[in-house]
Design a protein around this motif. Sequence first.
Motif, PDB file in Angstrom:
ATOM      1  N   SER A  77      30.546 -47.899  24.080  1.00  0.00           N
ATOM      2  CA  SER A  77      30.605 -48.791  25.235  1.00  0.00           C
ATOM      3  C   SER A  77      29.316 -49.593  25.383  1.00  0.00           C
ATOM      4  CB  SER A  77      30.849 -47.993  26.519  1.00  0.00           C
ATOM      5  OG  SER A  77      30.735 -48.817  27.661  1.00  0.00           O
ATOM      6  N   HIS A 127      41.878 -45.817  31.409  1.00  0.00           N
ATOM      7  CA  HIS A 127      40.865 -46.636  30.741  1.00  0.00           C
ATOM      8  C   HIS A 127      40.044 -45.800  29.751  1.00  0.00           C
ATOM      9  CE1 HIS A 127      37.593 -49.421  30.013  1.00  0.00           C
ATOM     10  NE2 HIS A 127      36.722 -48.556  30.522  1.00  0.00           N
ATOM     11  N   PHE A 128      39.509 -44.684  30.210  1.00  0.00           N
ATOM     12  CA  PHE A 128      38.615 -43.890  29.363  1.00  0.00           C
ATOM     13  C   PHE A 128      39.349 -43.147  28.244  1.00  0.00           C
ATOM     14  CE2 PHE A 128      35.619 -44.186  33.033  1.00  0.00           C
ATOM     15  CZ  PHE A 128      34.571 -44.779  32.345  1.00  0.00           C
ATOM     16  N   THR A 129      40.542 -42.644  28.527  1.00  0.00           N
ATOM     17  CA  THR A 129      41.218 -41.828  27.504  1.00  0.00           C
ATOM     18  C   THR A 129      42.029 -42.650  26.509  1.00  0.00           C
ATOM     19  OG1 THR A 129      43.112 -41.433  28.976  1.00  0.00           O
ATOM     20  CG2 THR A 129      41.319 -39.810  29.016  1.00  0.00           C
ATOM     21  N   TYR A 142      38.560 -44.839  24.510  1.00  0.00           N
ATOM     22  CA  TYR A 142      37.565 -44.023  23.810  1.00  0.00           C
ATOM     23  C   TYR A 142      38.199 -42.727  23.304  1.00  0.00           C
ATOM     24  CZ  TYR A 142      34.640 -47.327  26.316  1.00  0.00           C
ATOM     25  OH  TYR A 142      34.105 -48.484  26.819  1.00  0.00           O
ATOM     26  N   VAL A 164      31.890 -41.985  24.862  1.00  0.00           N
ATOM     27  CA  VAL A 164      31.847 -43.406  25.219  1.00  0.00           C
ATOM     28  C   VAL A 164      30.648 -44.114  24.574  1.00  0.00           C
ATOM     29  CG1 VAL A 164      33.096 -43.089  27.383  1.00  0.00           C
ATOM     30  CG2 VAL A 164      30.607 -42.862  27.357  1.00  0.00           C
ATOM     31  N   TRP A 177      41.237 -45.236  36.082  1.00  0.00           N
ATOM     32  CA  TRP A 177      40.037 -44.922  35.298  1.00  0.00           C
ATOM     33  C   TRP A 177      40.352 -43.912  34.199  1.00  0.00           C
ATOM     34  CZ3 TRP A 177      36.047 -47.826  35.031  1.00  0.00           C
ATOM     35  CH2 TRP A 177      35.615 -48.566  36.126  1.00  0.00           C
TER      36      TRP A 177
END
Length: 307
Positions: free
Chosen positions: A123, A179-181, A184, A120, A176
């Motif tokens: 970010s 969102h992250f996978t 990013y 990340v 979540w």
Amino acid sequence: QGTGGSRHEVGRDLVGALERLLSWAWKVLQSMEVLQALPSMEVAQAAGNSSILTYALALVLGAAPLLYIIREHWAQFSRKEKPKPEPFPEDGVFTLKSLAKFDGVVNPICLGVCGKVVDVSTSENIQAGEGYGKLWAGRDATWALAMLSLKAEDANLMEYKLSDFTPEQHKALAGWYKHFTTKYTVVGKLQEYEGWDFSSVQEEAKSQTPFGAPKTEGAAEATGDAASPSQAPKATAFSAAAKPAEVGMVLAKGDRVIVKDLDDARKELEGVVGILQGFDPREGGFEVALEGTGRVEVFKPAQLAKA
């Protein structure tokens, strides 16, 4: 680091003092007005000139090599290379111990979610030692994300089962995870989650739309592949769920928010409107400047909504 800095300053001051001393000696050699430089000497002018000339010459010849050595040592100290970032594991397998190195201080910032390790570093919201970075950088955030927790002690917790989560917590984790996978790059997996089955989270993630992300029935996030930049949702300065069923509500610094769902001890602030200032990792909440008084108070994400 403090010791190194003090040595650096001492070396710099010493070099400066020697340079000034040599400058004085050189002026004496050039002008030969030694008796004016030292008016208290009660000797003959010729004898004084000869004595001080010898002293100044010895000072120049003796101090010059010392000055050179100090300057070289100082230059080497100043040029000392910063530690080089470590590469990701070749086999893509992280442990909690190795993941801890990727906290943004030297290496990229990575965090764990549902057994995957995500880079990340791009970010704006996750920076080394501050905000979300202080909570999750170099750590597994799975439990904390499901609990919508902003407590540092809730990272790296693994004494749980997916069946322990309520439907709302499972949904929060799925949001979540997506969102992250998708935003990013997934760079590996966490060894401690070997044998865990997160397929239910991956499946529910398909229907989630965190931060404006589209639904992706049957899309790549079930395998953890990163989405293209055009598909990635745009991040804002601060984001949090107002309550477990509202995963994806976005708050940004400067937003007007209304305070709600307070306990009896702070009931007088119920319904007060304020301006979101930032995130306080020590308190695990968001700083809000209350309108009318300007007083700054810290509230949990569930205690805030857009005004």
